[in-house]
Each structure stands twice: as structure tokens, then as C-alpha cells.
Design a protein around this motif. Structure first.
Motif, PDB file in Angstrom:
ATOM      1  N   LEU A 175      26.377  -5.987   7.563  1.00 46.11           N
ATOM      2  CA  LEU A 175      25.657  -6.443   8.763  1.00 46.11           C
ATOM      3  C   LEU A 175      24.545  -7.421   8.390  1.00 46.11           C
ATOM      4  CD1 LEU A 175      25.058  -3.391  11.138  1.00 46.11           C
ATOM      5  CD2 LEU A 175      26.215  -5.540  11.686  1.00 46.11           C
ATOM      6  N   ALA A 176      23.805  -7.098   7.329  1.00 49.07           N
ATOM      7  CA  ALA A 176      22.726  -7.991   6.883  1.00 49.07           C
ATOM      8  C   ALA A 176      23.301  -9.318   6.414  1.00 49.07           C
ATOM      9  CB  ALA A 176      21.921  -7.322   5.767  1.00 49.07           C
ATOM     10  N   GLY A 177      24.449  -9.256   5.751  1.00 47.64           N
ATOM     11  CA  GLY A 177      25.070 -10.474   5.231  1.00 47.64           C
ATOM     12  C   GLY A 177      25.611 -11.364   6.334  1.00 47.64           C
ATOM     13  N   ILE A 178      26.355 -10.790   7.262  1.00 45.67           N
ATOM     14  CA  ILE A 178      26.950 -11.576   8.349  1.00 45.67           C
ATOM     15  C   ILE A 178      25.861 -12.235   9.189  1.00 45.67           C
ATOM     16  CG2 ILE A 178      28.226 -11.392  10.527  1.00 45.67           C
ATOM     17  CD1 ILE A 178      29.760  -9.067   9.197  1.00 45.67           C
ATOM     18  N   ASN A 179      24.799 -11.487   9.449  1.00 47.99           N
ATOM     19  CA  ASN A 179      23.732 -12.002  10.311  1.00 47.99           C
ATOM     20  C   ASN A 179      22.642 -12.741   9.543  1.00 47.99           C
ATOM     21  OD1 ASN A 179      24.739 -10.943  12.874  1.00 47.99           O
ATOM     22  ND2 ASN A 179      24.390  -8.950  11.954  1.00 47.99           N
ATOM     23  N   GLU A 180      22.871 -12.901   8.232  1.00 49.15           N
ATOM     24  CA  GLU A 180      21.960 -13.655   7.361  1.00 49.15           C
ATOM     25  C   GLU A 180      20.519 -13.154   7.457  1.00 49.15           C
ATOM     26  OE1 GLU A 180      22.670 -17.873   7.871  1.00 49.15           O
ATOM     27  OE2 GLU A 180      24.494 -17.618   6.674  1.00 49.15           O
ATOM     28  N   ARG A 181      20.375 -11.836   7.455  1.00 50.47           N
ATOM     29  CA  ARG A 181      19.025 -11.258   7.436  1.00 50.47           C
ATOM     30  C   ARG A 181      18.404 -11.489   6.057  1.00 50.47           C
ATOM     31  NH1 ARG A 181      18.999 -12.060  12.337  1.00 50.47           N
ATOM     32  NH2 ARG A 181      20.248 -10.681  13.644  1.00 50.47           N
ATOM     33  N   THR A 182      17.085 -11.668   6.056  1.00 58.73           N
ATOM     34  CA  THR A 182      16.420 -12.146   4.836  1.00 58.73           C
ATOM     35  C   THR A 182      15.619 -11.055   4.120  1.00 58.73           C
ATOM     36  OG1 THR A 182      14.553 -12.833   6.193  1.00 58.73           O
ATOM     37  CG2 THR A 182      16.204 -14.509   5.696  1.00 58.73           C
ATOM     38  N   ASN A 183      15.477 -11.269   2.810  1.00 60.45           N
ATOM     39  CA  ASN A 183      14.638 -10.432   1.944  1.00 60.45           C
ATOM     40  C   ASN A 183      15.148  -8.995   1.810  1.00 60.45           C
ATOM     41  OD1 ASN A 183      12.452 -10.497   0.157  1.00 60.45           O
ATOM     42  ND2 ASN A 183      11.127  -9.444   1.621  1.00 60.45           N
ATOM     43  N   GLU A 191       0.804  -1.227   0.000  1.00 62.24           N
ATOM     44  CA  GLU A 191       0.000   0.000   0.000  1.00 62.24           C
ATOM     45  C   GLU A 191       0.840   1.282   0.000  1.00 62.24           C
ATOM     46  OE1 GLU A 191      -3.436  -0.194   2.457  1.00 62.24           O
ATOM     47  OE2 GLU A 191      -3.804   1.955   2.324  1.00 62.24           O
ATOM     48  N   TYR A 192       2.025   1.189   0.574  1.00 61.70           N
ATOM     49  CA  TYR A 192       2.889   2.369   0.659  1.00 61.70           C
ATOM     50  C   TYR A 192       4.324   1.860   0.733  1.00 61.70           C
ATOM     51  CZ  TYR A 192       4.758   6.843   2.216  1.00 61.70           C
ATOM     52  OH  TYR A 192       5.477   8.009   2.301  1.00 61.70           O
ATOM     53  N   PRO A 193       5.281   2.540   0.091  1.00 64.37           N
ATOM     54  CA  PRO A 193       6.655   2.003   0.071  1.00 64.37           C
ATOM     55  C   PRO A 193       7.422   2.219   1.380  1.00 64.37           C
ATOM     56  CG  PRO A 193       6.538   4.018  -1.207  1.00 64.37           C
ATOM     57  CD  PRO A 193       5.125   3.703  -0.793  1.00 64.37           C
ATOM     58  N   PHE A 194       6.894   1.622   2.439  1.00 61.17           N
ATOM     59  CA  PHE A 194       7.606   1.661   3.721  1.00 61.17           C
ATOM     60  C   PHE A 194       8.873   0.824   3.644  1.00 61.17           C
ATOM     61  CE2 PHE A 194       3.263   2.308   5.581  1.00 61.17           C
ATOM     62  CZ  PHE A 194       3.535   3.469   6.279  1.00 61.17           C
ATOM     63  N   LEU A 195       9.861   1.181   4.463  1.00 57.96           N
ATOM     64  CA  LEU A 195      10.943   0.256   4.784  1.00 57.96           C
ATOM     65  C   LEU A 195      10.596  -0.307   6.162  1.00 57.96           C
ATOM     66  CD1 LEU A 195      13.726  -1.018   4.221  1.00 57.96           C
ATOM     67  CD2 LEU A 195      14.761   0.958   5.356  1.00 57.96           C
ATOM     68  N   ILE A 196      10.235  -1.608   6.191  1.00 60.59           N
ATOM     69  CA  ILE A 196       9.787  -2.241   7.437  1.00 60.59           C
ATOM     70  C   ILE A 196      10.789  -3.335   7.782  1.00 60.59           C
ATOM     71  CG2 ILE A 196       7.938  -3.560   8.555  1.00 60.59           C
ATOM     72  CD1 ILE A 196       6.019  -2.309   6.433  1.00 60.59           C
ATOM     73  N   VAL A 197      11.430  -3.206   8.950  1.00 61.49           N
ATOM     74  CA  VAL A 197      12.498  -4.157   9.298  1.00 61.49           C
ATOM     75  C   VAL A 197      12.193  -4.838  10.630  1.00 61.49           C
ATOM     76  CG1 VAL A 197      14.153  -2.699   8.055  1.00 61.49           C
ATOM     77  CG2 VAL A 197      14.030  -2.557  10.535  1.00 61.49           C
ATOM     78  N   SER A 198      12.735  -6.036  10.784  1.00 63.16           N
ATOM     79  CA  SER A 198      12.476  -6.829  11.985  1.00 63.16           C
ATOM     80  C   SER A 198      13.266  -6.288  13.176  1.00 63.16           C
ATOM     81  CB  SER A 198      12.872  -8.285  11.738  1.00 63.16           C
ATOM     82  OG  SER A 198      14.286  -8.362  11.611  1.00 63.16           O
ATOM     83  N   GLU A 199      12.832  -6.693  14.359  1.00 61.94           N
ATOM     84  CA  GLU A 199      13.546  -6.314  15.577  1.00 61.94           C
ATOM     85  C   GLU A 199      14.990  -6.817  15.552  1.00 61.94           C
ATOM     86  OE1 GLU A 199      12.103  -8.111  19.249  1.00 61.94           O
ATOM     87  OE2 GLU A 199      12.345  -6.154  20.219  1.00 61.94           O
ATOM     88  N   ASN A 200      15.209  -8.007  14.973  1.00 56.97           N
ATOM     89  CA  ASN A 200      16.584  -8.525  14.881  1.00 56.97           C
ATOM     90  C   ASN A 200      17.484  -7.581  14.104  1.00 56.97           C
ATOM     91  OD1 ASN A 200      16.188 -10.823  16.340  1.00 56.97           O
ATOM     92  ND2 ASN A 200      15.692 -12.098  14.561  1.00 56.97           N
ATOM     93  N   MET A 201      16.939  -7.036  13.035  1.00 48.54           N
ATOM     94  CA  MET A 201      17.740  -6.134  12.214  1.00 48.54           C
ATOM     95  C   MET A 201      18.012  -4.822  12.961  1.00 48.54           C
ATOM     96  SD  MET A 201      17.243  -6.245   8.239  1.00 48.54           S
ATOM     97  CE  MET A 201      18.346  -5.338   7.206  1.00 48.54           C
TER      98      MET A 201
END
Ligand SMILES: [Zn+2]
Length: 232
Positions: free
Chosen positions: A188-196, A65-75
Motif C-alpha cells: 500500500l505504501a509503495g503503490i501510493n508512493e508514501r514517503t519516509n 523524544e519517544y519512538p512513536f509511529l506517526i503517520v499522515s492522514e493520507n496513509m
């Protein structure tokens, strides 16, 4: 220092659920009194989302609905631990879940990200112009160098020398939903294997077939080469 275009990668990955709608969007949708166009005032508060489909929750949740950047608590935890700069975070609560296979899975906590870091496009070098249609709501249109209207910014993004404020997350204020980041975010995303996550180099073409960089492989190679992946 390397910069990347940064977003969710839901159009190129499989299995992740998707925020189909933003349920309290009407609280933030106004009509511009100058040009009568609908405009979204960026929510400096909790947003409520409906997710639909998929079999798992990603670290970056796409929203239709809107181009938010929505990230998990882990990130967010990665970012806070390693001093990532240039953003404010607000809660993004999942209030409704549609889809048999995702219904029974506990969602992570999510946050939507308002990017406050800044840089300025070098529009001459990009051979394009941005004209502000309405001074009140800052609605814009893109033009090529001959003044013809174009739908999107050119693929290659170039920033003016010395215009970057040093933030890890940043935008040009004319296009606040078009988000850029430093290699620190990618690593950081790569080392911690964050997804999508989707990272595309600024000077790279971004064709439909492009899945973005393999950030997990890039970060692991840095570790193997004993380079500090958090050095910018
Ligand atoms: Zn307006």
C-alpha cells in the motif's frame, strides 16, 4: 505471507522535517513506584509535537523524544480503505514549527499509532532471552543465550509458530514500540508512493548503511506482473 520491521526512515532520507520534541510528554511520564524508574504511559489521546528543520513533511514522521509511529492522514486513509488491522489511532498535532523553510508549508494531519496486533518472539530460535526487571512497569533487559546483557534484540527476528494473531500491524507485548507489519502495508505504501517509510525483512541484517527495502519498486513490480498487491 511476509513480515517486515516497520518504522520511519528519517536517518536515511533527506529533506523531511522531524518531530524534535513531544510537548505534553510530562502528562504521560510517571515514576514507577516499584523500581523508581521513569516510565511513559502510552498516550491514549492527542499528542503535541514541535517539528524542526527540513523542507517537506513526510508520510511517516520520526520523533526524537519517544519512538512513536506517526503517520499522515493520507496513509490512514489508505489503511482504512483497504481494511488494515491491528492498530488504534490518536491525533498527533503539530503545535510548533522551527526552521525557515518548513515554516510556510501547511502540515498534513498526523496520527500516532498504538499497535494492538500481537505475535510472540521465539526467543530460543533467536538465541536470546528477555528478562522482566520490574513486574510493575514491565521494564525489560535483553540477554544472550549465555545470560550476558545485550543492548538490543538480535537482527533476525523469529516468531513462534501460530503466535501471530493475523493483524497487519503487530508487536510482541514485551517490546510494544518495536513494530512489525505484513506485506499489505508495504505494498500500500509503495503503490501510493508514501514517503519516509522503512521496511526491513525479519531475517535480514539491519546495518547502519541499510536504507530499508525499495518498497515503491517492489509494489510497482507486483502491479506490472499483474499480481494482487493487497493479497497477503
Ligand atoms: Zn518499575
Amino acid at each position: 505471507m511476509f513480515f517486515y520491521k516497520f518504522s520511519h526512515n528519517s536517518f536515511y532520507t533527506r529533506g523531511y522535517t522531524w518531530a524534535y520534541s513531544w510537548k505534553n510528554s510530562s502528562e504521560y511520564t510517571k515514576i514507577c513506584p516499584m523500581c523508581n524508574s521513569p516510565l511513559i504511559v502510552y498516550p491514549d489521546n492527542t499528542i503535541h509535537l514541535t517539528v524542526e528543520g527540513g523542507i517537506k513533511y513526510p508520510d511517516i514522521l520520526g520523533c526524537g523524544e519517544y519512538p512513536f509511529l506517526i503517520v499522515s492522514e493520507n496513509m490512514i486513509n489508505d489503511w482504512e480503505r483497504f481494511g488494515i488491522t491491528g492498530y488504534k489511532k490518536y491525533k498527533a498535532d503539530i503545535v510548533e514549527v522551527k526552521g525557515k523553510r518548513i515554516k510556510d508549508i501547511e502540515p498534513p494531519k498526523y496520527y500516532h499509532i498504538d499497535v494492538i496486533g500481537r505475535a510472540e518472539y521465539d526467543l530460543n530460535a533467536m538465541k536470546c532471552q528477555i528478562s522482566i526487571i520490574c513486574n510493575n512497569c514491565k521494564r525489560i533487559q535483553y540477554l544472550d543465550s549465555s545470560g550476558k546483557i545485550i543492548n538490543v534484540l538480535p537482527d533476525s527476528i523469529i516468531f513462534k509458530n501460530n503466535s501471530w494473531d493475523g493483524s497487519d500491524l503487530f508487536v510482541d507485548s514485551l517490546t510494544p514500540r518495536y513494530i512489525f507489519c505484513t506485506n499489505k502495508i508495504l505494498n500500500l505504501a509503495g503503490i501510493n508512493e508514501r514517503t519516509n517509510c522503512r521496511f526491513v525483512p525479519l531475517d535480514d541484517k539491519d546495518p547502519v548503511s541499510n536504507k530499508g527495502l525499495d518498497y515503491k519498486a517492489i509494489a510497482k513490480k507486483m502491479l506490472r506482473d499483474k499480481r494482487n498487491p493487497l493479497e497477503r
